[in-house]
Enzyme design. Structure first.
Site, PDB file in Angstrom:
ATOM      1  CB  SER A 138      -5.010  -8.019  16.732  1.00 47.81           C
ATOM      2  OG  SER A 138      -3.916  -8.848  16.371  1.00 47.81           O
ATOM      3  CG  ASP A 139      -1.526  -2.540  14.562  1.00 49.66           C
ATOM      4  OD1 ASP A 139      -0.632  -3.196  13.987  1.00 49.66           O
ATOM      5  OD2 ASP A 139      -1.592  -1.301  14.502  1.00 49.66           O
ATOM      6  CD1 TRP A 140       2.814  -8.003  12.988  1.00 44.82           C
ATOM      7  CD2 TRP A 140       0.708  -7.416  12.499  1.00 44.82           C
ATOM      8  NE1 TRP A 140       2.426  -8.673  11.838  1.00 44.82           N
ATOM      9  CE2 TRP A 140       1.157  -8.337  11.518  1.00 44.82           C
ATOM     10  CE3 TRP A 140      -0.585  -6.942  12.388  1.00 44.82           C
ATOM     11  CZ2 TRP A 140       0.358  -8.769  10.454  1.00 44.82           C
ATOM     12  CZ3 TRP A 140      -1.392  -7.354  11.335  1.00 44.82           C
ATOM     13  CH2 TRP A 140      -0.912  -8.264  10.393  1.00 44.82           C
TER      14      TRP A 140
ATOM     15  CB  ALA B 144      -3.207  -4.514  19.002  1.00 40.65           C
TER      16      ALA B 144
END
Ligand code: NAG
Ligand code: NAG
Ligand code: NAG
Ligand code: NAG
Ligand code: NAG
Ligand code: NAG
Ligand code: NAG
Length: 880
Positions: free
Chosen positions: A283-285, A287
């Protein structure tokens, strides 16, 4: 207090998570956007261990077999943003597994010392040189490895759909083919030294405003039709998967209303099924906005681990017991209450550990030797930074790319290159020529959230700390001094002291004006620009500096350090502006790289060959799309109505004349083209849609409570897996169906029908012919070779970037002209070379939304070879 915050967040997030992968109901769309919803695709195709991933996956399976659930959780969930890297998984002490360090950025190692700060992705793309791009990847890979980074968070390959988008400079510009080549070469370079590369941000993350994150009140939905997704936005990601990328990062935004990191259609369906991706999805941070749904949708790693910045405790140290996380301890509950099968957890870990084996990180990989939190040696009494110097001789490739990415936009009567012997008095203007007056190399070192001094990278997480930064004033002065100490060099670095600027300009014979425009990631706002630029003009009154100098100085050279296109209409035709260099974001060797192009004294002469990786328009409104800056909707809708026609394709389609077209760039020499030939070199093979291998058990809750009609639609997935697609989403409002009508699949095996429709409805193979990595292998086989001769007809040596564009047969809904190949060739004066550019099956195919396959577009193709997208020298046709 943390608990209160968390409760609030959960209520808030719960309220907006309308869809539910566990019930098969997709997220609902607001009125007017009903067709833009994402189907549910379950279950996650487990990693198949195909191709050159076979042995790594095999070893990973063995590794995972012996683990407890708590140990598995440690691989899937991050800990503690106060760790040494921007992302840190747990460890498994029992088997000696040290965990992963995940670290930014796409241009170097972020947040530490003794690293290089190289040219931005957009500059690498501007070289149009696959070898230089790959060499940059190798250098970045070596630095990440040298610091002990397991997973480097780059390259970034979102498309330059909107010219003002804040992070465009981290990527490769406005064309998917160029982006695909650059992404693949970068990954090959980085992973060749054992670092796991991360291609990001998957997908539709084309602007910063409302991009999301679990803390965000509004998160936009990128509404992208299936053809456009495949032919434009997914294209570079599929090239990344083909190149063997180990990690894909899902983005903050939604696509068709569903959060990217829990969009089962995109993670399970497209990435893991259709493209046969064997690595892991991170995941993006922050997200994630939910725990169960991403797990079922195909997410494999939760970063940085906690629920949101400022929400709940940020420093839990053991993933398996962490409670401020969508995963962590919650995974135990998910498995126990039957909402996520443990086999899915096993698959997460297998994919992650497979990437670790695949890159050879199980033997002799360096330990983490830095801390993202400090450049000091100790933190709280603990040794955290060993100051390992990983720069090697990377300054060389940085300088070479800096020069090779410099684009010559205007050159009246050979004003450039300069020769010191012709100079008496030189004026240098603009703060962009000089150092940052506050802290010479790294004010706001962690993110470069400022625009002071010469601009050599944008801001945000896509940065690295400069070890030094050679500014233009210093480099130009040193160069002139080397040759003739009697030349007067005067600089005015105050952008707003116009009286002084005019005065110095009127005395100079040669004037160099430095201007810039900056942008970055949306969590930082600089001068009112919240990531995305508010305008496409220059910062610090750049236009006024140029006009002030040009009205007084007959030989005014403009140098632009810009993150993307800047409108130049107010000054570009000024007769005293005799030269313009578009230098982009060159990194630490900025001034030296510029001198290489600017001057032709002695050995220091690099003939510019950089080419625009995007269009510079005359008007902002000429572009196909723009940033959505304001919205009252909870899910602002960003619909990609222009379809496949972004950047130059839009200008071509609508007959809009740009100021400088995509692919444009002048040279100090001239080239002539001749002898276009197209030869068939391969047989077209049927590009089968991959089918999944052994299906993972479907949790009963999904099968039993699914209200949608369980049509196993060959139209949508071509797969035998339990895919549930509401009928309403199979229509393609923006795509003509003529593609499938006339598309042909060449040389189909005898058993298959020769028309696409019946091929699609042919029963999927019973046993498990698993998909090839990156999609059907046939797509990547060469089909045609286009060759031609290029001659250097001028007086100096130089590189020519030959560009090959195709005009697809009418009725396939393609843009008038589509880039499908390029080569950079070094030629001495008078020298002729034969250039051959291969076209793969994929390059002449279109995505058929009905059969869900790439099909060769049959009919007459136009082939156009030139020095830019509008300077076409040779034209021909071929039939398929
Ligand atoms: C988004 O919706 C469009 C229009 O219905 C459709 O063509 C496309 O396949 C959808 N994409 C995803 C990922 O749901
Ligand atoms: C999980 O990782 C943490 C942090 O590295 C470690 O302290 C803990 O022992 C690990 N748990 C297991 C079960 O290995
Ligand atoms: C199972 O546990 C997860 C994690 O706590 C929770 O989010 C989910 O709602 C639970 N599902 C059921 C059906 O109890
Ligand atoms: C464009 O934005 C820059 C940076 O914020 C600003 O300096 C400049 O004045 C703006 N230009 C116009 C015309 O508003
Ligand atoms: C160009 O520069 C000369 C000074 O050499 C000046 O006299 C002239 O007005 C300038 N031209 C314009 C159009 O500003
Ligand atoms: C494909 O789509 C058409 C039109 O929507 C539908 O009639 C047909 O049943 C679908 N085919 C399959 C195999 O689902
Ligand atoms: C294509 O396939 C359809 C469905 O099987 C069939 O009705 C049609 O006759 C075929 N057309 C050709 C040209 O083979």
């Amino acid at each position: 207090m943390g608990g209160t915050l968390r409760l609030f967040a959960v209520i808030l997030l719960g309220a907006r998570a309308l869809g539910d992968v566990t019930t098969g109901i997709p997220d609902a769309a607001p009125p007017g956007f009903e067709e833009w919803i994402s189907p549910i695709f379950l279950p996650t195709p487990p990693v198949a261990g195909i191709g050159d991933w076979a042995s790594a996956v095999q070893r990973a399976r063995t590794f995972v077999q012996g683990l407890t659930l708590e140990e598995k959780i440690n691989v899937t969930t991050g800990i503690d943003i106060f760790g040494r890297c921007v992302g840190n998984t747990g460890t498994i002490p029992r088997v000696g597994w040290k965990g992963f360090c995940l670290e930014d950025s796409p241009l170097g190692v972020r947040l530490t010392d003794f690293v290089s700060a190289g040219p931005a992705g957009i500059n690498a793309a501007a070289t149009w040189d696959v070898n230089l791009i790959k060499a940059r990847g190798v250098a970045m890979g070596q630095e990440h490895r040298g610091k002990g980074v397991n997973v480097a968070l780059g390259p970034m390959t979102n498309m330059g759909r909107q010219a003002a988008a804040g992070r465009n400079w981290e990527g490769w510009g406005g064309d998917p083919f160029l982006a695909g080549v650059a992404t693949a070469a970068t990954i090959e370079g980085m992973q060749s030294v054992g670092v796991i590369a991360t291609v990001k941000h998957y997908i539709g993350n084309e602007q910063e405003h409302f991009r999301g994150g679990s803390e965000a009140a509004q998160i936009y939905s990128s509404n992208i039709d299936d053809k456009t997704l495949h032919e434009v936005y997914l294209w570079p990601f599929s090239e990344a998967v083909k190149a063997g990328v180990g990690c894909v990062m899902c983005s903050y935004n939604k696509i068709n209303q569903t959060q990217a990191c829990q969009n089962s259609k995109l993670l399970n369906g497209v990435l893991k099924e259709e493209l046969g991706f064997q690595g892991f999805i991170v995941s993006d941070w922050t997200a994630m906005i939910n725990g169960v749904q991403p797990a079922l949708a195909g997410l494999d790693m939760n970063m940085p681990g906690f629920i949101g910045y400022g929400i709940g405790p940020q420093d839990e140290e053991d993933p398996a017991t962490a409670t401020n996380s969508w995963w962590g301890a919650a995974i135990i509950e998910m498995v126990n209450n039957g909402s996520v099968p443990e086999s899915r957890i096993d698959d997460m870990v297998t994919r992650t550990i497979a990437a670790w084996y695949k890159m050879g990180q199980d033997t002799g990989y360096p330990d983490v030797s830095f801390s993202q939190l400090t450049e000091a040696t100790f933190l709280n009494g603990e040794l955290v930074n060993e100051h390992v110097n990983v720069q090697g001789d990377h300054y060389k490739i940085i300088r070479e790319i800096g020069a090779a990415s410099t684009i010559l936009l205007k050159n009246t009567d050979g004003a450039l290159p300069l020769q010191v012997k012709n100079l008496k008095r030189v004026g240098i203007f603009g703060s962009d020529a000089g150092p940052n007056p506050d802290v010479v190399y790294s004010v706001f070192a962690h993110s470069r959230g400022c625009d002071q001094g010469t601009l050599a990278m944008g801001w945000g997480s896509g940065t690295a700390n400069f070890p030094y930064l050679i500014d233009p004033l210093a480099a130009i002065t040193a160069h002139i001094q080397d040759i003739d100490k009697t030349v007067v060099v005067e600089g005015v670095l105050d952008d707003f002291n116009l009286a002084q600027i005019g005065n110095v300009a009127s005395l100079a014979d040669t004037c160099l004006v430095f201007v810039n425009a900056d942008s970055g990631e949306g969590y930082i706002t600089v001068d009112g620009n919240a990531g995305d630029r508010t305008n496409l003009t220059l910062w610090h009154g750049g236009e006024t500096i140029i006009s002030t100098v040009a009205s007084a100085c007959p030989n005014t050279i403009v140098v632009q350090h810009v993150v993307g296109p800047v409108l130049v209409e107010s000054w570009i035709d000024h007769p005293n502006v005799t030269g313009v260099l578009h230098a982009g974001l060159p990194g630490q060797e900025s001034g030296n790289a510029l001198v290489d192009v600017l001057f032709s004294d002695g050995s220091q002469a690099t003939n510019p060959s950089g080419r625009l990786p995007y269009t510079i328009a005359k008007l902002r409104t000429d572009y196909a799309a723009d940033i959505l800056y304001t919205s009252t909707m909870q899910t602002p809708q960003i619909t990609y109505n222009e379809g496949v026609n972004i950047d130059y394709r839009w200008f071509d389609l609508n007959g809009i004349t740009p100021r400088f077209e995509f692919g444009f760039g002048l040279s100090y020499t001239t080239f002539a083209y001749s002898g276009l030939q197209t030869e068939k070199i391969g047989a077209a093979r049927r590009a089968e849609s991959p089918t999944s291998s052994a299906a993972v058990p479907v949790p009963s809750i999904i099968a039993s409570t699914n209200p949608a009609s369980p049509s196993k639609s060959a139209n949508v997935t071509g797969s035998e897996s339990a895919s549930v697609v509401p009928a309403s989403v199979t229509s393609q409002p923006h795509v003509s169906s003529s593609a499938s009508a006339s598309a042909s699949i060449l040389s189909a095996p005898p058993s298959a029908s020769s028309n696409a429709t019946s091929t699609a409805s042919a029963p999927p193979a019973a046993s498990s012919p698993v998909g090839d990595i990156g999609g059907p292998a046939a797509l990547y086989e060469n089909l045609l070779a286009v060759s031609f001769q290029v001659k250097n007809t001028g007086n100096v040596a130089g590189n020519e970037v030959s560009q090959l564009y195709l005009g697809f047969p009418a009725s396939f809904g393609e843009s008038p002209k589509v880039l499908r190949g390029f080569t950079r060739t070094m030629l001495n004066p008078g020298q002729t070379e034969t250039v051959t550019i291969n076209l793969r099956q994929k390059d002449v195919s279109v995505w058929d939304v009905v059969t869900q396959k790439w099909v060769i577009a049959s009919g007459t193709f136009k082939v156009m070879v030139g020095s830019s997208s509008r300077n076409i020298h040779l034209q021909g046709t071929f039939e398929l």
